[in-house]
Motif scaffolding. Sequence first.
Motif, PDB file in Angstrom:
ATOM      1  N   MET A  74       0.846  -1.176   0.000  1.00  0.00           N
ATOM      2  CA  MET A  74       0.000   0.000   0.000  1.00  0.00           C
ATOM      3  C   MET A  74       0.898   1.249   0.000  1.00  0.00           C
ATOM      4  N   PRO A  75       0.677   2.158  -0.937  1.00  0.00           N
ATOM      5  CA  PRO A  75       1.534   3.340  -1.032  1.00  0.00           C
ATOM      6  C   PRO A  75       1.393   4.253   0.195  1.00  0.00           C
ATOM      7  N   ILE A  76       2.482   4.889   0.540  1.00  0.00           N
ATOM      8  CA  ILE A  76       2.493   5.863   1.626  1.00  0.00           C
ATOM      9  C   ILE A  76       2.011   7.197   1.061  1.00  0.00           C
ATOM     10  N   PRO A  77       1.026   7.834   1.720  1.00  0.00           N
ATOM     11  CA  PRO A  77       0.583   9.147   1.247  1.00  0.00           C
ATOM     12  C   PRO A  77       1.600  10.233   1.611  1.00  0.00           C
ATOM     13  N   VAL A  78       2.058  10.936   0.587  1.00  0.00           N
ATOM     14  CA  VAL A  78       3.085  11.962   0.743  1.00  0.00           C
ATOM     15  C   VAL A  78       2.572  13.264   0.129  1.00  0.00           C
ATOM     16  N   THR A  79       2.766  14.364   0.843  1.00  0.00           N
ATOM     17  CA  THR A  79       2.430  15.676   0.294  1.00  0.00           C
ATOM     18  C   THR A  79       3.688  16.528   0.221  1.00  0.00           C
ATOM     19  N   ILE A  80       3.839  17.200  -0.908  1.00  0.00           N
ATOM     20  CA  ILE A  80       4.927  18.154  -1.113  1.00  0.00           C
ATOM     21  C   ILE A  80       4.293  19.538  -1.092  1.00  0.00           C
ATOM     22  N   ALA A  81       4.643  20.335  -0.077  1.00  0.00           N
ATOM     23  CA  ALA A  81       4.050  21.664   0.080  1.00  0.00           C
ATOM     24  C   ALA A  81       5.105  22.737  -0.172  1.00  0.00           C
ATOM     25  N   ASP A  82       4.946  23.430  -1.278  1.00  0.00           N
ATOM     26  CA  ASP A  82       5.861  24.513  -1.641  1.00  0.00           C
ATOM     27  C   ASP A  82       5.151  25.376  -2.671  1.00  0.00           C
ATOM     28  N   ASP A  83       5.252  26.684  -2.547  1.00  0.00           N
ATOM     29  CA  ASP A  83       4.577  27.563  -3.507  1.00  0.00           C
ATOM     30  C   ASP A  83       5.286  27.609  -4.856  1.00  0.00           C
ATOM     31  N   SER A  84       6.491  27.104  -4.929  1.00  0.00           N
ATOM     32  CA  SER A  84       7.242  27.081  -6.182  1.00  0.00           C
ATOM     33  C   SER A  84       7.072  25.734  -6.895  1.00  0.00           C
ATOM     34  N   MET A  85       6.536  25.794  -8.119  1.00  0.00           N
ATOM     35  CA  MET A  85       6.379  24.569  -8.905  1.00  0.00           C
ATOM     36  C   MET A  85       7.739  23.917  -9.149  1.00  0.00           C
ATOM     37  N   MET A  86       8.761  24.724  -9.397  1.00  0.00           N
ATOM     38  CA  MET A  86      10.092  24.163  -9.643  1.00  0.00           C
ATOM     39  C   MET A  86      10.622  23.434  -8.412  1.00  0.00           C
ATOM     40  N   SER A  87      10.365  23.980  -7.231  1.00  0.00           N
ATOM     41  CA  SER A  87      10.807  23.319  -6.002  1.00  0.00           C
ATOM     42  C   SER A  87      10.051  22.003  -5.784  1.00  0.00           C
ATOM     43  N   ALA A 118      -1.141  12.883   3.765  1.00  0.00           N
ATOM     44  CA  ALA A 118       0.178  13.378   4.157  1.00  0.00           C
ATOM     45  C   ALA A 118       0.697  12.655   5.398  1.00  0.00           C
ATOM     46  N   GLU A 119       0.909  11.363   5.264  1.00  0.00           N
ATOM     47  CA  GLU A 119       1.595  10.657   6.341  1.00  0.00           C
ATOM     48  C   GLU A 119       3.013  11.215   6.455  1.00  0.00           C
ATOM     49  N   VAL A 120       3.553  11.604   5.277  1.00  0.00           N
ATOM     50  CA  VAL A 120       4.838  12.290   5.197  1.00  0.00           C
ATOM     51  C   VAL A 120       4.587  13.621   4.500  1.00  0.00           C
ATOM     52  N   LEU A 121       5.108  14.692   5.090  1.00  0.00           N
ATOM     53  CA  LEU A 121       4.924  16.031   4.531  1.00  0.00           C
ATOM     54  C   LEU A 121       6.282  16.681   4.316  1.00  0.00           C
ATOM     55  N   PHE A 122       6.581  17.005   3.058  1.00  0.00           N
ATOM     56  CA  PHE A 122       7.764  17.798   2.722  1.00  0.00           C
ATOM     57  C   PHE A 122       7.281  19.243   2.688  1.00  0.00           C
ATOM     58  N   LEU A 123       7.844  20.077   3.561  1.00  0.00           N
ATOM     59  CA  LEU A 123       7.265  21.387   3.825  1.00  0.00           C
ATOM     60  C   LEU A 123       8.264  22.521   3.642  1.00  0.00           C
ATOM     61  N   ASP A 124       7.898  23.481   2.800  1.00  0.00           N
ATOM     62  CA  ASP A 124       8.651  24.723   2.679  1.00  0.00           C
ATOM     63  C   ASP A 124       8.190  25.653   3.793  1.00  0.00           C
ATOM     64  N   LEU A 125       9.042  26.567   4.215  1.00  0.00           N
ATOM     65  CA  LEU A 125       8.669  27.498   5.282  1.00  0.00           C
ATOM     66  C   LEU A 125       8.022  28.771   4.767  1.00  0.00           C
ATOM     67  N   THR A 126       8.431  29.243   3.591  1.00  0.00           N
ATOM     68  CA  THR A 126       7.943  30.509   3.062  1.00  0.00           C
ATOM     69  C   THR A 126       6.899  30.236   1.984  1.00  0.00           C
ATOM     70  N   ASP A 182       2.160  30.067   6.336  1.00  0.00           N
ATOM     71  CA  ASP A 182       3.540  29.636   6.114  1.00  0.00           C
ATOM     72  C   ASP A 182       3.824  28.290   6.786  1.00  0.00           C
ATOM     73  N   GLY A 183       5.021  27.789   6.549  1.00  0.00           N
ATOM     74  CA  GLY A 183       5.401  26.492   7.095  1.00  0.00           C
ATOM     75  C   GLY A 183       5.417  26.461   8.611  1.00  0.00           C
ATOM     76  N   PHE A 184       5.759  27.574   9.243  1.00  0.00           N
ATOM     77  CA  PHE A 184       5.747  27.630  10.701  1.00  0.00           C
ATOM     78  C   PHE A 184       4.322  27.453  11.231  1.00  0.00           C
ATOM     79  N   GLY A 185       3.358  28.080  10.564  1.00  0.00           N
ATOM     80  CA  GLY A 185       1.949  27.923  10.953  1.00  0.00           C
ATOM     81  C   GLY A 185       1.480  26.489  10.781  1.00  0.00           C
ATOM     82  N   VAL A 186       1.909  25.859   9.700  1.00  0.00           N
ATOM     83  CA  VAL A 186       1.572  24.452   9.475  1.00  0.00           C
ATOM     84  C   VAL A 186       2.163  23.591  10.596  1.00  0.00           C
ATOM     85  N   ILE A 207      12.008  21.526   3.979  1.00  0.00           N
ATOM     86  CA  ILE A 207      12.981  21.797   2.922  1.00  0.00           C
ATOM     87  C   ILE A 207      12.878  23.288   2.623  1.00  0.00           C
ATOM     88  N   SER A 208      13.908  24.035   3.013  1.00  0.00           N
ATOM     89  CA  SER A 208      13.808  25.488   2.925  1.00  0.00           C
ATOM     90  C   SER A 208      15.156  26.133   2.644  1.00  0.00           C
TER      91      SER A 208
END
Length: 121
Positions: free
Chosen positions: A1-14, A48-56, A61-65, A81-82
Amino acid sequence: MPIPVTIADDSMMSRKAVRRALPADWDIEITEATNGKEALAAVEAGKAEVLFLDLTMPELDGFGVLRYLHEHHAKTIVIVISADIQPEAKKLVDSLGAFRFLHKPLNAEQLSQVLFDVGLI
């Protein structure tokens, strides 16, 4: 069963850089978020069992999250990841329960080592 992962960053390139750095054989299902509110929605939806999180990020923002997760979802594995490398930022991230703090630009080998250290691969 796949692990649910979310990538949170406002930059598409990131977000793409994180996707490319993930181990190819890691069984995951990826969701993307462009701001903190979307990241929290993904957590609440079980994506989002795993969350990759940008701060800005806009809206929340990431601190609020991290503050919200610290109080409500302590089981979510957060890897920040910041480009914000200020010592105060790192201390706050650590105090709010993030598992690791990685610097941009992301290094695939470093990410794999963190995933191994945390027990995800």
